[in-house]
Design an enzyme around this catalytic site. Structure first.
Site, PDB file in Angstrom:
ATOM      1  N   HIS A  55       5.068   1.293   8.683  1.00  0.00           N
ATOM      2  CA  HIS A  55       6.165   0.528   9.249  1.00  0.00           C
ATOM      3  C   HIS A  55       7.480   1.298   9.156  1.00  0.00           C
ATOM      4  O   HIS A  55       7.621   2.223   8.350  1.00  0.00           O
ATOM      5  CB  HIS A  55       6.304  -0.827   8.534  1.00  0.00           C
ATOM      6  CG  HIS A  55       6.600  -0.718   7.076  1.00  0.00           C
ATOM      7  ND1 HIS A  55       7.845  -0.378   6.580  1.00  0.00           N
ATOM      8  CD2 HIS A  55       5.808  -0.902   5.984  1.00  0.00           C
ATOM      9  CE1 HIS A  55       7.810  -0.363   5.263  1.00  0.00           C
ATOM     10  NE2 HIS A  55       6.577  -0.673   4.866  1.00  0.00           N
ATOM     11  N   GLU A 134       1.280  -4.570   1.367  1.00  0.00           N
ATOM     12  CA  GLU A 134       1.532  -3.583   0.318  1.00  0.00           C
ATOM     13  C   GLU A 134       1.023  -4.128  -1.012  1.00  0.00           C
ATOM     14  O   GLU A 134       0.976  -5.338  -1.221  1.00  0.00           O
ATOM     15  CB  GLU A 134       3.042  -3.331   0.244  1.00  0.00           C
ATOM     16  CG  GLU A 134       3.460  -2.342  -0.817  1.00  0.00           C
ATOM     17  CD  GLU A 134       4.961  -2.079  -0.785  1.00  0.00           C
ATOM     18  OE1 GLU A 134       5.513  -1.619  -1.796  1.00  0.00           O
ATOM     19  OE2 GLU A 134       5.577  -2.326   0.268  1.00  0.00           O
TER      20      GLU A 134
END
Length: 208
Positions: A55, A134
């Protein structure tokens, strides 16, 4: 786990991106901070290309804070990085079949921005799952990384961040960024709440 996974059908174009460098051509327009990576398909494999895309920069990336599952948005620079990645993928000629990403907006907005750039938004299936989030940084979430080094020592913080099976200190129940308060995770089992979503190592993330 903070990756966006694009899968494409078999093509004659291979693409290998690693730390902002492309194997097939110079990469003048792409920021090295995006840390994109793609695995190029071999002609003898099952006929699919897998492209792993990080990202764009989020607000807490910019501020050097531990993020974990906290849903931080992209910065303006992060949006530009996503657009640069999309243009790069568009120039590669790859046509994607599906996308897998986390529930976090820094990843989902990266996906949306890339799809706009490659002009494949209307035809690609996007699958979102919390297991692509994450890893969880426990009680470190929200804290500045340099300040944690000063408080706990470089070797200890490195162990929390990089070791395979040593998780950070667990997040306490009243932590302001505890995922139990986020409706996105109301379906996560209680057995995982006590470990995976309060702190996780690479090992616990893979084996949960």
């Amino acid at each position: 786990f903070r990756r966006v996974l694009f899968r494409s059908g078999k093509t004659t174009n291979s693409l290998l991106l690693r730390a902002g460098k492309r194997k097939t051509a110079p990469l003048s327009a792409f920021s090295t901070t995006t840390k994109t990576a793609a695995a190029a398909a071999d002609s003898n494999n099952n006929g699919y290309n897998l492209c792993f895309l990080r990202h764009g920069q989020s607000t807490w990336n910019r501020d050097n804070r531990f993020i974990g599952w906290t849903d931080t948005p992209l910065t303006d620079a992060g949006v530009l990085e996503a657009r640069a990645a999309g243009k790069m993928l568009r120039d590669s000629g790859l046509v994607f079949d599906e996308i897998h990403t986390s529930l976090l907006q820094r990843s989902t907005r990266t996906v949306d921005t890339v799809l706009e750039e490659i002009d494949q938004k209307e035809r690609i299936r996007v699958r979102k799952h919390w297991r692509l989030n994450e890893r969880h940084y426990g009680d470190l979430v929200g804290k500045n990384k340099k300040e944690m080094v000063l408080a706990h020592g470089e070797s200890q913080v490195k162990r929390w961040r990089r070791s395979y099976d040593t998780p950070p200190p667990p997040m306490h129940d009243l932590h302001p960024y505890h995922p139990a308060t986020d409706p996105k995770y109301k379906f996560v089992s209680f057995s995982l709440r006590s470990s995976l979503i309060t702190s996780s190592s690479f090992s616990s993330s893979l084996n949960s």
